[in-house]
Design a protein around this motif. Structure first.
Motif, PDB file in Angstrom:
ATOM      1  N   ALA A 114     -90.972 -28.641  24.147  1.00 25.02           N
ATOM      2  CA  ALA A 114     -91.376 -27.329  23.588  1.00 25.02           C
ATOM      3  C   ALA A 114     -89.379 -26.167  23.634  1.00 25.02           C
ATOM      4  O   ALA A 114     -88.473 -26.740  23.885  1.00 25.02           O
ATOM      5  CB  ALA A 114     -91.435 -26.582  24.594  1.00 25.02           C
ATOM      6  N   LEU A 115     -89.357 -26.139  21.914  1.00 25.02           N
ATOM      7  CA  LEU A 115     -87.668 -25.422  22.285  1.00 25.02           C
ATOM      8  C   LEU A 115     -88.793 -24.161  21.517  1.00 25.02           C
ATOM      9  O   LEU A 115     -89.203 -23.940  20.924  1.00 25.02           O
ATOM     10  CB  LEU A 115     -86.471 -26.392  20.781  1.00 25.02           C
ATOM     11  CG  LEU A 115     -86.811 -27.599  21.248  1.00 25.02           C
ATOM     12  CD1 LEU A 115     -86.362 -28.468  19.800  1.00 25.02           C
ATOM     13  CD2 LEU A 115     -85.452 -27.548  22.165  1.00 25.02           C
ATOM     14  N   LEU A 135     -85.621 -16.185  21.004  1.00 26.24           N
ATOM     15  CA  LEU A 135     -84.537 -16.388  21.106  1.00 26.24           C
ATOM     16  C   LEU A 135     -83.908 -15.551  20.902  1.00 26.24           C
ATOM     17  O   LEU A 135     -82.270 -15.622  21.524  1.00 26.24           O
ATOM     18  CB  LEU A 135     -84.050 -18.068  19.691  1.00 26.24           C
ATOM     19  CG  LEU A 135     -82.987 -18.424  19.993  1.00 26.24           C
ATOM     20  CD1 LEU A 135     -83.122 -19.940  19.698  1.00 26.24           C
ATOM     21  CD2 LEU A 135     -81.979 -17.981  18.900  1.00 26.24           C
ATOM     22  N   ALA A 136     -83.713 -14.625  20.128  1.00 24.07           N
ATOM     23  CA  ALA A 136     -82.189 -13.555  20.287  1.00 24.07           C
ATOM     24  C   ALA A 136     -82.350 -13.229  21.627  1.00 24.07           C
ATOM     25  O   ALA A 136     -81.265 -12.803  22.846  1.00 24.07           O
ATOM     26  CB  ALA A 136     -82.573 -12.656  19.665  1.00 24.07           C
ATOM     27  N   LEU A 158     -77.062 -20.543  19.967  1.00 26.13           N
ATOM     28  CA  LEU A 158     -78.076 -20.999  19.878  1.00 26.13           C
ATOM     29  C   LEU A 158     -79.474 -21.080  18.842  1.00 26.13           C
ATOM     30  O   LEU A 158     -79.265 -22.731  19.714  1.00 26.13           O
ATOM     31  CB  LEU A 158     -79.090 -19.875  21.085  1.00 26.13           C
ATOM     32  CG  LEU A 158     -80.095 -20.149  22.023  1.00 26.13           C
ATOM     33  CD1 LEU A 158     -79.533 -21.608  22.927  1.00 26.13           C
ATOM     34  CD2 LEU A 158     -80.370 -19.326  22.685  1.00 26.13           C
ATOM     35  N   ALA A 159     -79.320 -20.714  18.867  1.00 25.90           N
ATOM     36  CA  ALA A 159     -80.396 -21.348  17.072  1.00 25.90           C
ATOM     37  C   ALA A 159     -78.917 -22.595  16.271  1.00 25.90           C
ATOM     38  O   ALA A 159     -79.756 -23.239  16.102  1.00 25.90           O
ATOM     39  CB  ALA A 159     -80.200 -19.474  15.696  1.00 25.90           C
ATOM     40  N   GLY A 160     -78.055 -22.393  16.264  1.00 24.33           N
ATOM     41  CA  GLY A 160     -77.220 -23.635  15.867  1.00 24.33           C
ATOM     42  C   GLY A 160     -77.736 -25.146  16.722  1.00 24.33           C
ATOM     43  O   GLY A 160     -77.682 -26.253  16.945  1.00 24.33           O
ATOM     44  N   GLY A 161     -77.498 -25.012  18.665  1.00 25.80           N
ATOM     45  CA  GLY A 161     -77.824 -26.202  19.439  1.00 25.80           C
ATOM     46  C   GLY A 161     -79.248 -26.307  19.109  1.00 25.80           C
ATOM     47  O   GLY A 161     -79.712 -26.535  18.873  1.00 25.80           O
ATOM     48  N   ARG A 190     -81.590 -25.625  16.484  1.00 20.69           N
ATOM     49  CA  ARG A 190     -81.048 -26.545  15.513  1.00 20.69           C
ATOM     50  C   ARG A 190     -81.152 -28.215  14.900  1.00 20.69           C
ATOM     51  O   ARG A 190     -81.477 -29.222  14.832  1.00 20.69           O
ATOM     52  CB  ARG A 190     -80.546 -25.890  13.999  1.00 20.69           C
ATOM     53  CG  ARG A 190     -81.873 -24.996  13.388  1.00 20.69           C
ATOM     54  CD  ARG A 190     -80.732 -24.202  12.576  1.00 20.69           C
ATOM     55  NE  ARG A 190     -81.806 -22.808  11.604  1.00 20.69           N
ATOM     56  CZ  ARG A 190     -81.819 -22.111  12.199  1.00 20.69           C
ATOM     57  NH1 ARG A 190     -80.323 -21.615  13.065  1.00 20.69           N
ATOM     58  NH2 ARG A 190     -82.177 -20.814  11.808  1.00 20.69           N
ATOM     59  N   LEU A 191     -79.645 -28.246  16.111  1.00 15.97           N
ATOM     60  CA  LEU A 191     -79.263 -29.708  16.004  1.00 15.97           C
ATOM     61  C   LEU A 191     -80.036 -30.132  16.993  1.00 15.97           C
ATOM     62  O   LEU A 191     -80.452 -31.280  16.851  1.00 15.97           O
ATOM     63  CB  LEU A 191     -77.287 -29.795  17.089  1.00 15.97           C
ATOM     64  CG  LEU A 191     -76.480 -30.328  17.560  1.00 15.97           C
ATOM     65  CD1 LEU A 191     -76.795 -31.815  16.644  1.00 15.97           C
ATOM     66  CD2 LEU A 191     -75.950 -30.287  17.957  1.00 15.97           C
TER      67      LEU A 191
END
Length: 100
Positions: free
Chosen positions: A6-7, A15-16, A29-32, A34-35
């Motif tokens: 679960a992400l 997320l924000a 955090l969003a980049g993390g 997506r990675l």
């Protein structure tokens, strides 16, 4: 073996909010996330070694590292994971070693 992960949705308000709670920018955090999504897809498509890999991170102050590691080890033991099974090796490192 089936694994569920679960992400947070990288474009969500949740997320924000979580980013603000941990003192990270929502963009970072969003980049993390997506990675992580990309890496999980890659691993699902190319599982090259037997075994189960669980990577654990803990965000703690430098003076709390020992206590945090002790807590993590205790939880792993409760889950039936023997301490002798632990390694500092990453999945990516294990695959690279096997390919050599």
């Amino acid at each position: 073996m089936q694994v569920r992960v679960a992400l947070l949705d990288p474009d969500s308000d949740a997320l924000a909010q979580r980013a603000a709670e941990i003192g990270e920018s929502a963009e970072s955090l969003a980049g993390g996330v997506r990675l992580a999504e990309a890496r999980l897809r890659e691993l699902a498509d190319s599982c090259e070694i037997d075994g189960t890999f669980l990577e654990v991170e803990a965000l703690v102050d430098e003076g709390e590292v020992t206590v945090a590691l002790d807590d993590i080890r205790a939880v792993l033991v409760e889950l039936g994971i023997e301490l002798k099974e632990l390694t500092r090796e990453t999945y990516t490192g294990a695959v690279a070693t096997r390919r050599r």
